[in-house]
Design an enzyme around this catalytic site. Structure first.
Site, PDB file in Angstrom:
ATOM      1  N   HIS A  98      36.922  44.355  53.951  1.00  0.00           N
ATOM      2  CA  HIS A  98      37.106  45.225  52.793  1.00  0.00           C
ATOM      3  C   HIS A  98      37.147  46.645  53.337  1.00  0.00           C
ATOM      4  O   HIS A  98      36.374  47.008  54.225  1.00  0.00           O
ATOM      5  CB  HIS A  98      35.950  45.045  51.807  1.00  0.00           C
ATOM      6  CG  HIS A  98      36.057  45.869  50.552  1.00  0.00           C
ATOM      7  ND1 HIS A  98      37.264  46.140  49.942  1.00  0.00           N
ATOM      8  CD2 HIS A  98      35.109  46.490  49.792  1.00  0.00           C
ATOM      9  CE1 HIS A  98      37.047  46.872  48.855  1.00  0.00           C
ATOM     10  NE2 HIS A  98      35.753  47.114  48.757  1.00  0.00           N
ATOM     11  N   SER A 128      49.153  23.930  23.767  1.00  0.00           N
ATOM     12  CA  SER A 128      49.857  23.570  22.527  1.00  0.00           C
ATOM     13  C   SER A 128      50.638  24.762  21.989  1.00  0.00           C
ATOM     14  O   SER A 128      50.389  25.918  22.348  1.00  0.00           O
ATOM     15  CB  SER A 128      48.847  23.117  21.470  1.00  0.00           C
ATOM     16  OG  SER A 128      48.045  24.221  21.057  1.00  0.00           O
TER      17      SER A 128
END
Length: 340
Positions: free
Chosen positions: A110, A254
């Site tokens: 990092h 859905s």
């Protein structure tokens, strides 16, 4: 438009890293995951740790050779610093810098301390980054499956002229070349990583899940149902997004869910949320967050510890512990705090 270059194992000389002696400083999540993978890739490594400490005992129990940080740095060609960000500058100044020699590779996963100039590296060493885009425990678990975690590499100083090749070789040895490696800069990695953590993948998502849980419970719904709907199912949805983007997720759900997604989602995360994100990004870019964080860490962590306690006691955590302990899938955990 950005040109995307992805490096894979076929593009990399993994034998290069096998010719180097690697000192891993730290044995937390990344230290454990990267060390395990390097060893399985036939690399020569030692762990630089406080002798007799908890991490030293864990590393020895895992079969690793350990040394003091000072001795590990003297021994190594590559020094990979994997201790917490807030500790790196002091450890570098007191234990690493005095023992480094010209031509060594100082490595990070990092860019925080280099980008915000908490660490000012010697001018006669290479400074590189290999940053897996996932926690160390996932770096290990994906490697064990024959896969890898995508990773970033960056070059800050290149004294020997082969820093990029060394970074790629190291990334390949921890499994990243199986998934893909991208080159970036210390600045870009640091600022985008902090933003992602704060505004979206950690801060944003955890705040969103807690808020959804609270709204459902306040409305009288079961806390167990609330947990399943706003937290447990998050992984199932994100797995679809990870594999095929929002399109695959929307293909799988859905029509009701898809319509609700596209019409109601922007009401929750709209312009106000984006303005908050812009403000967070400015704090990261200016260094304000870095100063706030380092000040908190150096002043006793009173606020940090309170936040940890408050969040650990949130009802969503208590409900989750109860649910996970009652289901089979709750028993198969990547993280074993006693071992890794």
């Amino acid at each position: 438009m950005d040109n995307l270059k992805i490096y894979l194992d076929k593009d990399i000389d993994i034998n290069l890293i096998k010719s180097k002696k690697i000192a891993i400083i730290g044995f937390g999540s990344q230290g454990w995951g990267q060390s395990m993978n390097l060893r399985d890739s036939d690399c020569e490594i030692v762990l630089g740790l406080r002798q007799g400490g908890k991490s030293d005992i864990k590393a020895r129990n895992a079969g690793f050779k350990t040394m003091s940080i000072e001795d590990a740095v003297k021994w190594a060609d590559i020094v990979q610093i994997l201790i917490p960000d807030e500790l790196q500058a002091q450890v570098y100044m007191e234990q690493i810098l005095p023992n480094m020699h010209s031509g060594q590779y100082l490595m990070f996963s990092h860019g925080f301390n280099i980008h915000y100039k908490k660490i000012l590296p010697k001018e006669d060493i290479n400074v590189i980054m290999v940053a897996p885009k996932g926690p160390g425990h996932t770096v290990r678990s994906e490697y064990e499956k024959g896969k890898g975690v995508p990773s970033l590499i960056a070059i800050y100083q290149d004294i020997t002229g082969n820093s990029k090749e060394v970074a790629l070789s190291y990334a390949s040895a921890i499994g990243a070349g199986r998934a893909g490696i991208i080159e970036t800069s210390f600045k870009e990695e640091t600022e985008t990583d902090l933003f992602g953590e704060q505004a979206v993948i950690c801060g944003g998502v955890s705040a969103l899940m807690k808020a959804g849980f609270e709204v459902l419970v306040e409305a009288g719904y079961s806390r167990h149902m609330a947990y399943f709907e706003v937290l447990h199912e998050m992984k199932l949805i994100i797995d679809l997004v990870n594999q095929g983007g929002l399109a695959d997720m929307r293909y799988s759900i859905s029509n009701t869910a898809e319509y609700g997604d596209m019409t109601r989602g922007p009401r929750v995360i709209g312009e106000d949320s984006k303005n908050a994100m812009r403000a967070i990004l400015k704090e990261i870019q200016s260094g304000k967050f870095a100063e706030e964080f380092t000040s908190e860490m150096s002043s006793g962590c009173a606020n940090f510890n309170k936040l940890r306690t408050d969040n650990a006691n949130h009802p969503i955590e208590k409900t989750g512990e109860e649910i996970r302990s009652s289901f089979v899938w709750g028993q198969d955990k990547i993280i074993n705090k006693d071992r890794n």
